[in-house]
Write a protein that holds these residues in place. Sequence first.
Motif, PDB file in Angstrom:
ATOM      1  N   LYS A 182       5.069   6.942 -66.702  1.00 56.14           N
ATOM      2  CA  LYS A 182       4.063   7.408 -65.747  1.00 56.14           C
ATOM      3  C   LYS A 182       4.715   8.027 -64.515  1.00 56.14           C
ATOM      4  O   LYS A 182       4.198   9.005 -63.949  1.00 56.14           O
ATOM      5  N   GLY A 183       5.847   7.466 -64.076  1.00 56.56           N
ATOM      6  CA  GLY A 183       6.512   7.942 -62.880  1.00 56.56           C
ATOM      7  C   GLY A 183       7.314   9.209 -63.073  1.00 56.56           C
ATOM      8  O   GLY A 183       7.807   9.778 -62.085  1.00 56.56           O
ATOM      9  N   THR A 184       7.449   9.685 -64.284  1.00 51.48           N
ATOM     10  CA  THR A 184       8.184  10.932 -64.551  1.00 51.48           C
ATOM     11  C   THR A 184       7.292  11.942 -65.287  1.00 51.48           C
ATOM     12  O   THR A 184       6.868  12.935 -64.703  1.00 51.48           O
ATOM     13  N   ILE A 187       3.358  11.866 -63.783  1.00 54.54           N
ATOM     14  CA  ILE A 187       3.183  12.471 -62.460  1.00 54.54           C
ATOM     15  C   ILE A 187       3.509  13.966 -62.492  1.00 54.54           C
ATOM     16  O   ILE A 187       2.902  14.754 -61.759  1.00 54.54           O
ATOM     17  N   SER A 188       4.444  14.377 -63.358  1.00 55.68           N
ATOM     18  CA  SER A 188       4.774  15.800 -63.478  1.00 55.68           C
ATOM     19  C   SER A 188       3.607  16.578 -64.086  1.00 55.68           C
ATOM     20  O   SER A 188       3.304  17.697 -63.644  1.00 55.68           O
ATOM     21  N   VAL A 252      -1.550   5.951 -58.199  1.00 56.30           N
ATOM     22  CA  VAL A 252      -1.855   5.211 -59.436  1.00 56.30           C
ATOM     23  C   VAL A 252      -0.722   5.363 -60.440  1.00 56.30           C
ATOM     24  O   VAL A 252      -0.401   4.429 -61.186  1.00 56.30           O
ATOM     25  N   PHE A 253      -0.090   6.525 -60.475  1.00 51.61           N
ATOM     26  CA  PHE A 253       1.012   6.738 -61.417  1.00 51.61           C
ATOM     27  C   PHE A 253       2.213   5.854 -61.084  1.00 51.61           C
ATOM     28  O   PHE A 253       3.074   5.627 -61.940  1.00 51.61           O
ATOM     29  N   TYR A 254       2.275   5.378 -59.850  1.00 52.48           N
ATOM     30  CA  TYR A 254       3.366   4.487 -59.452  1.00 52.48           C
ATOM     31  C   TYR A 254       2.907   3.030 -59.401  1.00 52.48           C
ATOM     32  O   TYR A 254       3.587   2.198 -58.796  1.00 52.48           O
ATOM     33  N   PRO A 268      -6.246   9.175 -63.756  1.00 55.91           N
ATOM     34  CA  PRO A 268      -6.133  10.397 -62.944  1.00 55.91           C
ATOM     35  C   PRO A 268      -5.781  11.635 -63.759  1.00 55.91           C
ATOM     36  O   PRO A 268      -6.241  12.739 -63.433  1.00 55.91           O
ATOM     37  N   LEU A 269      -4.988  11.450 -64.808  1.00 62.49           N
ATOM     38  CA  LEU A 269      -4.608  12.604 -65.630  1.00 62.49           C
ATOM     39  C   LEU A 269      -5.817  13.161 -66.370  1.00 62.49           C
ATOM     40  O   LEU A 269      -6.000  14.379 -66.448  1.00 62.49           O
TER      41      LEU A 269
END
Length: 292
Positions: A182-184, A187-188, A252-254, A268-269
């Motif tokens: 999620k953090g890479t 979020i990208s 949220v991604f973090y 969110p995505l």
Amino acid sequence: MSTPQPSMPQAQAAVPNRQPADGSSYRGYTSPIPIVRTHLGNAIASEWTKIRSVRSTIWTLGVFVLLVIGIGIGVAALIAANASPEDLNNDSPLSLGFFGLLLGSMCVITLGVLTTASEYGTGMIRTTMVACPSRGRVLTAKAVVFFAVAFVTTLVSVLVVALADVALLDGARTPTGQEWLKGTIGISLYIALLGLFSLIIGSIIRHSAGAITIMIGVVLAPLVIALFMVSQSLDGLRQALFEYSIPNQLSVFYSNSLTETGPSGWDPLWIIIGVTAAAFACAFALLEKRDV
């Protein structure tokens, strides 16, 4: 004295590569240049040449990388120098990339708007439409090229920040595989889609400054408005603005949401995909009806 008219054989010889009209056998002018039917790949190649040739791409993406990497690593170094080992065990070190990414998103938004709106401002959109009369193909090619550039740039930047933050915060909690994903990647994708939404707004508004202003308002206004809602009768609206504001969706991604309710996980995505798809359909319809 009247000028003598050339005979029929002489007139035919003066015009090369033409044959007299003879029903279905008339071929007209034969071009020495091979005629190739164009497709989406040709439009993508053209848009790739544009986006890598203009200075705005280098400047906006350069500032984006500096903000994301510089702030992300700087915050991690500051925390590593001042935080106690107990404090480091609370949150994932990947979450420290949020601050630089929130500021850097403004650069992606700006580039997204300029990718379409700047051509309307300079009048170059007329040349683009002459070269590729299929307007939907032009918009699709711009979207594909921009999304790929934004996604790769964001992924490289957040990956550098994530690896650096984990190395700097040696005593912090080790991120899980889901947090890494999620953090890479997650979020990208979100940042690239946010920039793509900005590109579509630029196509609809056709004015760079106006579209950038609208997008900055979309990113920041809900959170700012919610902060000034103090009346209890507006609790529901204030909570919704907090939950669905873009800064909260980024967090949220973090796994560090600003609220206990609202979007979670990959929500969110899916939200940004739905909003972008609806805006793209609107832009496509308007593009076919409007004059360039």
